[in-house]
Motif scaffolding. Structure first.
Motif, PDB file in Angstrom:
ATOM      1  N   UNK A   1      13.265   0.784   3.185  1.00 50.45           N
ATOM      2  CA  UNK A   1      13.368  -0.457   3.932  1.00 50.45           C
ATOM      3  C   UNK A   1      11.977  -0.887   4.384  1.00 50.45           C
ATOM      4  N   UNK A   2      11.576  -2.076   3.984  1.00 55.99           N
ATOM      5  CA  UNK A   2      10.246  -2.579   4.360  1.00 55.99           C
ATOM      6  C   UNK A   2      10.097  -2.663   5.867  1.00 55.99           C
ATOM      7  N   UNK A   3      11.160  -3.025   6.549  1.00 56.05           N
ATOM      8  CA  UNK A   3      11.089  -3.242   7.984  1.00 56.05           C
ATOM      9  C   UNK A   3      10.968  -1.942   8.767  1.00 56.05           C
ATOM     10  N   UNK A   4      11.195  -0.808   8.116  1.00 55.89           N
ATOM     11  CA  UNK A   4      11.114   0.473   8.820  1.00 55.89           C
ATOM     12  C   UNK A   4       9.762   1.146   8.625  1.00 55.89           C
TER      13      UNK A   4
ATOM     14  N   UNK B  81       0.826  -1.208   0.000  1.00 51.71           N
ATOM     15  CA  UNK B  81       0.000   0.000   0.000  1.00 51.71           C
ATOM     16  C   UNK B  81       0.863   1.263   0.000  1.00 51.71           C
ATOM     17  N   UNK B  82       2.052   1.188   0.597  1.00 54.56           N
ATOM     18  CA  UNK B  82       2.966   2.347   0.648  1.00 54.56           C
ATOM     19  C   UNK B  82       3.805   2.485  -0.621  1.00 54.56           C
ATOM     20  N   UNK B  83       3.554   1.660  -1.632  1.00 54.94           N
ATOM     21  CA  UNK B  83       4.205   1.749  -2.944  1.00 54.94           C
ATOM     22  C   UNK B  83       5.695   1.427  -2.903  1.00 54.94           C
ATOM     23  N   UNK B  84       6.139   0.615  -1.980  1.00 59.32           N
ATOM     24  CA  UNK B  84       7.554   0.264  -1.920  1.00 59.32           C
ATOM     25  C   UNK B  84       7.895  -0.728  -3.028  1.00 59.32           C
ATOM     26  N   UNK B  85       8.937  -0.419  -3.768  1.00 62.66           N
ATOM     27  CA  UNK B  85       9.335  -1.280  -4.884  1.00 62.66           C
ATOM     28  C   UNK B  85       9.744  -2.662  -4.386  1.00 62.66           C
ATOM     29  N   UNK B  86      10.460  -2.720  -3.270  1.00 65.88           N
ATOM     30  CA  UNK B  86      10.890  -4.010  -2.733  1.00 65.88           C
ATOM     31  C   UNK B  86       9.691  -4.880  -2.371  1.00 65.88           C
ATOM     32  N   UNK B  87       8.614  -4.266  -1.852  1.00 62.84           N
ATOM     33  CA  UNK B  87       7.412  -5.025  -1.508  1.00 62.84           C
ATOM     34  C   UNK B  87       6.762  -5.596  -2.763  1.00 62.84           C
TER      35      UNK B  87
END
Length: 543
Positions: free
Chosen positions: A447-450, A394-400
């Motif tokens: 960073x997905x974890x952050x 949902x936050x548009x992170x490329x890694x996700x």
């Protein structure tokens, strides 16, 4: 000068997540009720009940669900007419269908529905306050429909409230009193012609013609939704449509009050308790499973594919100016749609691994045991990781986006490797196809974890994991759990595979919770990523 929001205090965080813990506690209570009322039934009994649901019933239920969703689009159309802001119906229908597909599956209708509507209505000139008024109008219409159904049932069939131990005479009086209140609402527009002031905003009371349509729309929509559930139940003369309608209304109220996403567990427990005096519990649970598939999961997958299809057309650049405009308007909502689909797919993988396999293909023998074990374990791990990744999507992170594609492919392959279970592979496969062309929407690096879970995602994650674990315990309650079961490896050792996979899922979920907790505590306020603005916030920023 940019305004930097101060980070929430520990007290505020405790209150936000404490509410989530309370909702999860309500879910736990509902699961206890389900377990008690289904104590004498097994998964095999529910499968037998599923086999007694005919194809004609499924087609009729699907048709009723389609008409119900069409009526839901008229909610938004009526709301826009009330605000005197008409829009093309095709766009209203697209927006309404998408928002309802999400809110039905994930709950939090006033939040998710408002977010989707703002992102899709804003390009057509609607401001944040107007979108909030549309959301308030459709929620009010739904509640009016819920309030209208019960009085009508009381007057038509006073004995339908026998599950509540309400005498027929009292039911008639209650029905007349409720209808009198609804009539007062319908004609109230004759006197309340000046807008009401709520938090500094003017909200017009519906005109009588609009109010009457609200009542009729809500009544027809809820009657059709209850009809879907009635058609999903195995054939029986013991339960009438009126019985199902009353149980459906009560379950909806309980689900709304509990705030459990999709009313999962709570809705089912109320329906089960209401109908089991006249119908076996395995029949009721079979009907509920089919109902959730037709009324919740199928629309969500369709909404995800619609968004993915538009993105695919845009990527190929074979569309005209109108289609490009539509694509540009819906692009901001794509991550939310796909995040919901990814979350549901992860839950689907966990649920499918929590139930025993009926049969394995004939060629499967002892030599295929490692393949079955691996597919079961990897499918469970992929399921929990998809659930945890949904908020990052949902936050548009490329890694996700990249990890989600890998996990969806893994979930699809794990279903095929355990004996060619292609029906199970369809769901992750379709979501993979919907996610693939949306590459340009996931442009953020980070960073997905952050990115700690928000309270709504925290609740949804807890509901999915708790429900999957309960389903596994229910499926294997006839097996005596012992230390030897952990090391039991056979083709039909589903209980052992469930235990081992549950440990892995629990460890991953606990590890993710600890990482997010430490990350949230150690983050510098200046490093906080700005949250996507809600409808009212965005409106204030653009004023």
């Amino acid at each position: 000068m940019a305004h930097t929001e101060s980070p929430p205090t520990w007290t505020q965080r405790l209150l936000r997540y404490g509410t989530g813990v309370l909702i999860l506690a309500l879910l736990a209570g509902a699961l206890v009720i389900l377990n008690r009322w289904l104590e004498q039934y097994s998964v095999a009994d529910i499968r037998q009940a599923l086999n007694r649901i005919t194809g004609v019933q499924l087609l009729a239920a699907s048709a009723a669900a389609a008409v119900s969703y069409w009526l839901l689009t008229l909610y938004d159309l009526l709301a826009l007419r009330h605000l005197r802001r008409p829009l093309p119906y095709r766009w209203v229908a697209f927006t309404a269908f998408t928002s309802y597909a999400f809110s039905h599956s994930l709950g939090f209708a006033s939040i998710i529905g408002a977010t989707v509507r703002y992102r899709l209505y804003a390009p057509h000139g609607l401001g944040g306050v107007e979108v909030a008024q549309v959301t308030l109008f459709v929620v009010t219409t739904f509640m009016l429909g819920l309030a209208t159904v019960m009085p009508v049932v009381m007057l038509i069939d006073p004995t339908a409230l026998k599950a509540l131990h309400v005498p027929p005479g009292s039911a008639v009086l209650l029905g007349l009193a409720a209808l009198a209140i609804l009539v007062a609402y319908a004609v109230g527009g004759f006197w309340l012609r000046r807008p009401l002031r709520v938090f500094g905003h003017a909200i017009a009371f519906p005109r009588p013609s609009i109010a009457v349509r609200q009542l009729l729309l809500g009544l027809c929509d809820l009657s059709l939704a209850a009809l879907v559930l009635y058609l999903c139940l195995p054939p029986s003369d013991a339960v009438s449509y009126a019985d199902v309608l009353v149980a459906f209304g009560l379950a909806l109220v309980a689900g709304i009050i509990s705030h459990v996403p999709g009313g999962l567990g709570v809705f089912d427990a109320i329906v089960l308790v209401s109908l089991t005096p006249a119908m076996p519990g395995n029949d009721v649970m079979a009907g509920l499973l089919v109902f959730r598939l037709i009324y919740y999961l199928a629309p969500l997958v369709i909404a995800g594919l619609m968004f993915g299809g538009v993105e695919a057309f845009q990527a190929r650049r074979r569309i005209g100016g109108l289609s490009r405009g539509i694509s540009a308007a819906i692009s901001p909502a794509v991550p939310l749609v796909l995040a919901a689909c990814i979350f549901i797919t992860g839950a689907f993988l966990l649920f499918s691994r929590a139930t025993p396999e009926e049969t394995l293909p004939a060629p499967f023998d002892a030599t295929a045991l490692p393949l079955v074990e691996m597919s079961h374990f990897t499918g469970s791990v992929a399921g929990v990781l998809l659930i945890l990744l949904a908020h990052a999507v949902q936050r548009r992170l490329h890694a996700a986006w990249v990890l989600s594609l890998v996990l969806l492919a893994t979930g699809c392959a794990s279903a095929l490797l355990k004996g060619g279970d292609w029906p199970e592979a369809i769901v992750p496969g379709l979501i993979f196809l919907a996610l693939l062309p949306a590459r340009k929407e996931f442009h953020r690096r980070g960073n997905i974890l952050r990115n700690p879970l928000t309270p709504s995602w925290f609740i949804a994650t807890g509901v999915a994991l708790a429900s999957a674990f309960w389903l596994g315990l229910f499926s294997y309650k006839h097996i005596a759990f012992s230390d030897e079961l952990w090391w039991h490896f056979t083709l039909h050792g589903d209980a052992s595979r469930f235990l081992r996979a549950s440990v892995a899922v629990g460890v991953i979920a606990l590890g993710a919770a600890l990482v997010h907790l430490v990350s949230a505590a150690s983050r510098d306020p200046e490093e906080r990523e700005e949250k996507p603005p809600g409808p009212l916030t965005a409106a204030r920023r653009t004023d």
